[in-house]
Write a protein that holds these residues in place. Structure first.
Motif, PDB file in Angstrom:
ATOM      1  N   PHE A 106       0.821  -1.209   0.000  1.00  0.00           N
ATOM      2  CA  PHE A 106       0.000   0.000   0.000  1.00  0.00           C
ATOM      3  C   PHE A 106       0.860   1.266   0.000  1.00  0.00           C
ATOM      4  N   VAL A 269     -11.995 -10.694  -6.329  1.00  0.00           N
ATOM      5  CA  VAL A 269     -12.733  -9.498  -6.743  1.00  0.00           C
ATOM      6  C   VAL A 269     -13.759  -9.878  -7.811  1.00  0.00           C
ATOM      7  N   LEU A 281     -24.288  -7.149   9.105  1.00  0.00           N
ATOM      8  CA  LEU A 281     -23.065  -6.831   9.859  1.00  0.00           C
ATOM      9  C   LEU A 281     -23.393  -6.424  11.294  1.00  0.00           C
ATOM     10  N   LYS A 286     -20.342  -8.015  13.184  1.00  0.00           N
ATOM     11  CA  LYS A 286     -19.521  -8.756  12.234  1.00  0.00           C
ATOM     12  C   LYS A 286     -18.675  -7.820  11.388  1.00  0.00           C
ATOM     13  N   ARG A 287     -17.680  -8.415  10.744  1.00  0.00           N
ATOM     14  CA  ARG A 287     -16.767  -7.636   9.937  1.00  0.00           C
ATOM     15  C   ARG A 287     -16.623  -8.246   8.555  1.00  0.00           C
ATOM     16  N   LEU A 288     -16.686  -7.389   7.549  1.00  0.00           N
ATOM     17  CA  LEU A 288     -16.388  -7.791   6.181  1.00  0.00           C
ATOM     18  C   LEU A 288     -15.111  -7.051   5.811  1.00  0.00           C
ATOM     19  N   ALA A 289     -14.064  -7.795   5.512  1.00  0.00           N
ATOM     20  CA  ALA A 289     -12.767  -7.166   5.292  1.00  0.00           C
ATOM     21  C   ALA A 289     -12.201  -7.587   3.947  1.00  0.00           C
ATOM     22  N   GLY A 290     -11.229  -6.844   3.480  1.00  0.00           N
ATOM     23  CA  GLY A 290     -10.479  -7.233   2.296  1.00  0.00           C
ATOM     24  C   GLY A 290      -9.032  -7.443   2.673  1.00  0.00           C
ATOM     25  N   SER A 291      -8.307  -8.184   1.843  1.00  0.00           N
ATOM     26  CA  SER A 291      -6.877  -8.334   2.095  1.00  0.00           C
ATOM     27  C   SER A 291      -6.155  -8.499   0.767  1.00  0.00           C
TER      28      SER A 291
ATOM     29  N   ASP B 239      -8.580   6.772  10.048  1.00  0.00           N
ATOM     30  CA  ASP B 239      -8.326   5.485  10.686  1.00  0.00           C
ATOM     31  C   ASP B 239      -9.639   4.753  10.935  1.00  0.00           C
ATOM     32  N   ARG B 259      -7.827   5.126   5.388  1.00  0.00           N
ATOM     33  CA  ARG B 259      -6.437   4.734   5.127  1.00  0.00           C
ATOM     34  C   ARG B 259      -6.381   3.198   5.077  1.00  0.00           C
ATOM     35  N   PRO B 260      -5.245   2.629   4.583  1.00  0.00           N
ATOM     36  CA  PRO B 260      -5.107   1.187   4.659  1.00  0.00           C
ATOM     37  C   PRO B 260      -5.292   0.672   6.096  1.00  0.00           C
ATOM     38  N   TYR B 261      -5.915  -0.453   6.214  1.00  0.00           N
ATOM     39  CA  TYR B 261      -6.228  -1.083   7.509  1.00  0.00           C
ATOM     40  C   TYR B 261      -7.263  -0.283   8.321  1.00  0.00           C
ATOM     41  N   PHE B 279     -13.235  -4.638  -4.324  1.00  0.00           N
ATOM     42  CA  PHE B 279     -11.957  -3.936  -4.401  1.00  0.00           C
ATOM     43  C   PHE B 279     -11.885  -2.745  -3.448  1.00  0.00           C
ATOM     44  N   LEU B 281     -12.613  -2.822  -0.493  1.00  0.00           N
ATOM     45  CA  LEU B 281     -12.095  -3.373   0.769  1.00  0.00           C
ATOM     46  C   LEU B 281     -10.684  -3.931   0.593  1.00  0.00           C
ATOM     47  N   ILE B 282     -10.479  -4.651  -0.526  1.00  0.00           N
ATOM     48  CA  ILE B 282      -9.186  -5.316  -0.750  1.00  0.00           C
ATOM     49  C   ILE B 282      -8.078  -4.287  -0.988  1.00  0.00           C
ATOM     50  N   GLY B 283      -8.391  -3.227  -1.717  1.00  0.00           N
ATOM     51  CA  GLY B 283      -7.393  -2.204  -2.000  1.00  0.00           C
ATOM     52  C   GLY B 283      -7.124  -1.372  -0.764  1.00  0.00           C
ATOM     53  N   GLY B 284      -6.436  -1.942   0.201  1.00  0.00           N
ATOM     54  CA  GLY B 284      -6.143  -1.236   1.448  1.00  0.00           C
ATOM     55  C   GLY B 284      -6.473  -2.050   2.692  1.00  0.00           C
ATOM     56  N   ASN B 285      -6.736  -3.353   2.519  1.00  0.00           N
ATOM     57  CA  ASN B 285      -7.062  -4.199   3.691  1.00  0.00           C
ATOM     58  C   ASN B 285      -8.046  -3.492   4.615  1.00  0.00           C
ATOM     59  N   LYS B 286      -9.120  -2.977   4.030  1.00  0.00           N
ATOM     60  CA  LYS B 286     -10.076  -2.209   4.823  1.00  0.00           C
ATOM     61  C   LYS B 286     -11.149  -3.105   5.413  1.00  0.00           C
ATOM     62  N   ARG B 287     -11.863  -2.562   6.382  1.00  0.00           N
ATOM     63  CA  ARG B 287     -12.883  -3.325   7.076  1.00  0.00           C
ATOM     64  C   ARG B 287     -14.191  -2.549   7.121  1.00  0.00           C
ATOM     65  N   LEU B 288     -15.262  -3.253   6.806  1.00  0.00           N
ATOM     66  CA  LEU B 288     -16.600  -2.704   6.964  1.00  0.00           C
ATOM     67  C   LEU B 288     -17.245  -3.533   8.070  1.00  0.00           C
ATOM     68  N   ALA B 289     -17.599  -2.874   9.148  1.00  0.00           N
ATOM     69  CA  ALA B 289     -18.088  -3.609  10.312  1.00  0.00           C
ATOM     70  C   ALA B 289     -19.442  -3.071  10.741  1.00  0.00           C
TER      71      ALA B 289
END
Lengths: 346, 346
Positions: A106, A269, A281, A286-291, B239, B259-261, B279, B281-289
C-alpha cells in the motif's frame, strides 16, 4: 543482460519466446537465476488486459523461486547460491507511512509490481518470472527455506502470502472455526495454513466433488454452498471465513455463517459490487474485510513458518512451452492447485 | 404494582396515558423510580411497527435513569437511593458463550429487550421507560455516576453505548483520525466520545449548516458529503469512520476515505442493501463492520468513563405529555440532539 523470457506481445496474445534486457546489478541488487515460477490466475487477467492499462510486451509471473547468481557490493542478506523468492512486488518508496509499517503493498507512492508495472522511476517497465533471470533490489528478495521443494514453494510467494496475511491479521489460532470459500490456488493454501495453525477448517465449495481433496488438504468439515441448507446448518458457526471466490456470490448469506464478532475476508474481486445489508453486519458486530497480498516482512514470516511446518503448495510442474495450454486448463478449472513453470526448460 | 405509563395501543397510534402492572420485586430485582427517559429514533420505528412483529400495547423507552426505591433480598450492588440506569436490555440467558463473554446483546437464546419484547420466560411482555417505575434484575442495572446530570445522562444508555462500543472495539486513541457520518443523536455522542479519547474528529454531514454545532461538540474538521470533492480531498484520510446514517448512502465512496487497515463501522440500518465492491475493501485491507449497542459490562465502563470525563448528551427535556409532538419534530430532524422525557410530569 539479455534474458530469455516468455511474453505476450499484446492483449490476449499467446505467450511466445522473447528476449528482455535485465539491468546490470546495482549496489543493492540481487541477480536471481529463476528455477520455478508459479502461474497465478492474475497472470491470465493481466495478459488479457482485463483490469485495464496493461503494458506490452508483458512477461508475467510473480511467484518466483531461484538461486542467487550474483550480488551487488552493498548486499548484506544474500550470497551467491542462496535459495530465494520474489513475490508480487520488486520495490516501493521505502519512506511513506505504509512502507514504514511494512505494508509496502500500500506504498503511498505506489509500489513497483513485479510485472505489468514500472520500477519506482515510473519509466522502466518491470518483467516477471516467466524468464531465466530477474534482478531485484535486496529488500524485496525473500529467503526460501532450503528444506522446501523449490517448485512447490513458488506459489507461496503469492497464493501463500495472500492467505497467510488474513489468517494472521484476524488472529487465527488453535480451536478457531475457519471456513474457506472456494478450493482453488488460494483456497488450498488457506486450508493448509489454517489447519496448521490448529483451526478447525471447513471447506465451503459449490462442488461436492472437491470434498475428498479438501479433507486431504486438512479440512475436517465440508459443505456445499449451492445447498441452501448449508446456510441454516452452519449459521453462526465460524470465527473467520476466508473467501477466495472471484465469481458473484451472496455475501449476505455467507455473513450469516459467522458467529458474533466474526470476520469474513474477501480475497477475490467479483466483477460487480455485492449487495450487503447493514443488518447482516450489525446483527452480531460482524466484519467484512479485504486483504491484498502482504508486506515483505510478513511474507518472510510466512516462508519461515512454511519451512518449519513443511508446508508447500500442491503443484503440477510444466515446461515453459506449455504455458498457453496451461492457461486454457486454468480457465476450465483443471488445475490442482497451481501450475509451476520449470525455467530450466526455457 | 400499578405503574403509570405512556403507551401506543396499536401500530402507529399516538401515545397516551396507560397503566401497566410491574412485577413485585423478586430476590434479585431492583425497583427503580424513573426520573428521565431518552427518546431514541428506534422508539419511533417500533411504535409504527416498521421492523415487524411489534407487540402492543407498547410502552417504549430504553434510555432510563432513575433512583432505586426498593431492592430484593439478594441484591448486592445496589441500595435504595442509588442513581441507576437501564439500557436496551433487561435480561439474557446468562449461560451461553455470548453471555459469558459479556456480549448479552447477542445472547444465543435471545436477550430480553427493555420493551417490545418478552422476559426470558418468553411470555411476559416487557415495557419500557416511558413509565413511572421499572423493575429489573440486578445484573442488568447500571450505576450512573452522581456527578452527571441525570436527564442528560439518560441517552448514554443507548446512544452513548452504541457509539462507545465501536470506538473501543476498534481501538480509538489519541491522534487517530476519526470521521463521524451524520450529526444526530448517535453522531453527536460519537463526536464527543472520540474527541475525549484524543482523536482528531471530522464531521461528515450532508448539511453545511451543522458545522458550528459539530465544532462545539469537539470536531476539528467538517466536510459536506454532498460535495464530491470531499471524497477526493479526504481520500485515505481516516483510521476509523463511525457511520450513524440510516438513509441510503454510497458506502463505497465512504470506504475510499479510509487509510489502509482502516475501518468503517455501520450503526444505522438503511432500508435496502448497499452495493459494496470487493476492491473497495481489498485495496487497502479495509474493514466494513457493524456494531449493535453493547454488553452490560462495557455499558458500565462507558458510564464510569463519562463520569470521569463529565460527558453527557445534549438534551431537550420535555414533559411526557409532549411525546407525540416530539416524535413529529424528530421526523423533521428538529432535535439537538436528544429529547428526554421528564417522568415527574407523568
Amino acid at each position: 543482460m539479455k534474458t530469455a523470457a516468455y511474453a505476450a506481445s499484446k492483449a490476449g496474445a499467446q505467450l511466445a519466446p522473447f528476449s528482455i534486457d535485465r539491468r546490470e546489478p546495482g549496489e543493492n541488487d540481487v541477480v536471481i537465476d529463476v528455477l520455478f515460477c508459479g502461474v497465478c490466475h492474475s497472470d491470465l487477467h493481466q495478459v488479457k488486459d482485463e483490469w485495464g492499462g496493461a503494458k506490452f510486451p508483458m512477461v508475467p509471473g510473480h511467484e518466483i523461486v531461484g538461486r542467487v547468481s550474483k550480488v551487488g557490493g552493498g548486499v548484506k542478506k544474500f550470497a551467491v547460491g542462496n535459495l530465494v523468492g520474489v513475490g508480487c512486488m520488486v520495490d516501493a518508496c521505502h519512506g511513506c507511512r505504509q512502507c514504514e509499517q511494512h505494508h509496502e503493498q500500500f506504498c503511498e507512492k505506489g509500489c513497483a509490481y513485479t510485472y505489468n508495472s514500472t520500477e519506482m522511476d515510473r519509466t522502466t517497465p518491470t518483467y516477471g518470472g516467466y524468464s531465466k533471470q530477474v534482478v531485484v533490489t535486496e529488500s524485496f528478495v525473500l529467503k526460501v527455506p532450503e528444506n522446501l521443494d523449490p517448485a512447490a514453494a513458488a506459489p507461496l510467494l503469492c497464493a501463500g502470502i495472500t492467505t497467510w496475511s488474513p489468517l494472521r491479521q484476524w488472529g487465527c489460532k488453535k480451536g478457531d472455526r475457519v471456513g474457506v470459500v472456494g478450493l482453488g490456488g488460494l483456497g488450498h493454501m488457506a486450508v493448509k495454513l489454517a489447519a496448521s495453525m490448529g483451526a478447525e477448517v471447513t471447506m465451503l465449495s459449490t462442488s461436492k466433488a472437491k470434498e475428498a481433496d479438501a479433507k486431504k488438504l486438512g479440512a475436517t468439515g465440508f459443505a456445499v454452498t449451492k445447498d441452501p441448507e448449508t446456510f441454516t446448518k452452519l449459521a453462526g458457526h465460524f470465527d473467520l471465513i476466508i473467501d477466495t471466490i472471484s465469481a458473484e456470490h451472496d455475501l449476505g448469506a455467507h455473513l450469516g455463517l459467522l458467529r458474533p464478532y466474526g470476520t469474513m475476508v474477501l480475497l477475490g474481486v467479483p466483477p460487480s459490487p455485492a449487495a450487503v445489508h447493514a443488518f447482516s453486519l450489525i446483527g452480531g458486530n460482524k466484519r467484512l474485510a479485504g486483504s491484498l497480498i502482504g508486506g515483505i516482512q510478513e511474507t518472510q514470516e510466512m516462508l519461515d513458518y512454511c519451512g518449519q511446518h513443511s508446508i508447500v503448495s500442491d503443484v503440477e510442474v510444466i515446461p515453459v512451452s506449455q504455458v498457453n495450454a496451461c492457461y486454457e486448463r486454468m480457465l476450465k478449472g483443471d488445475v490442482r492447485y497451481r501450475f509451476v513453470l520449470d525455467l530450466a526448460t526455457i
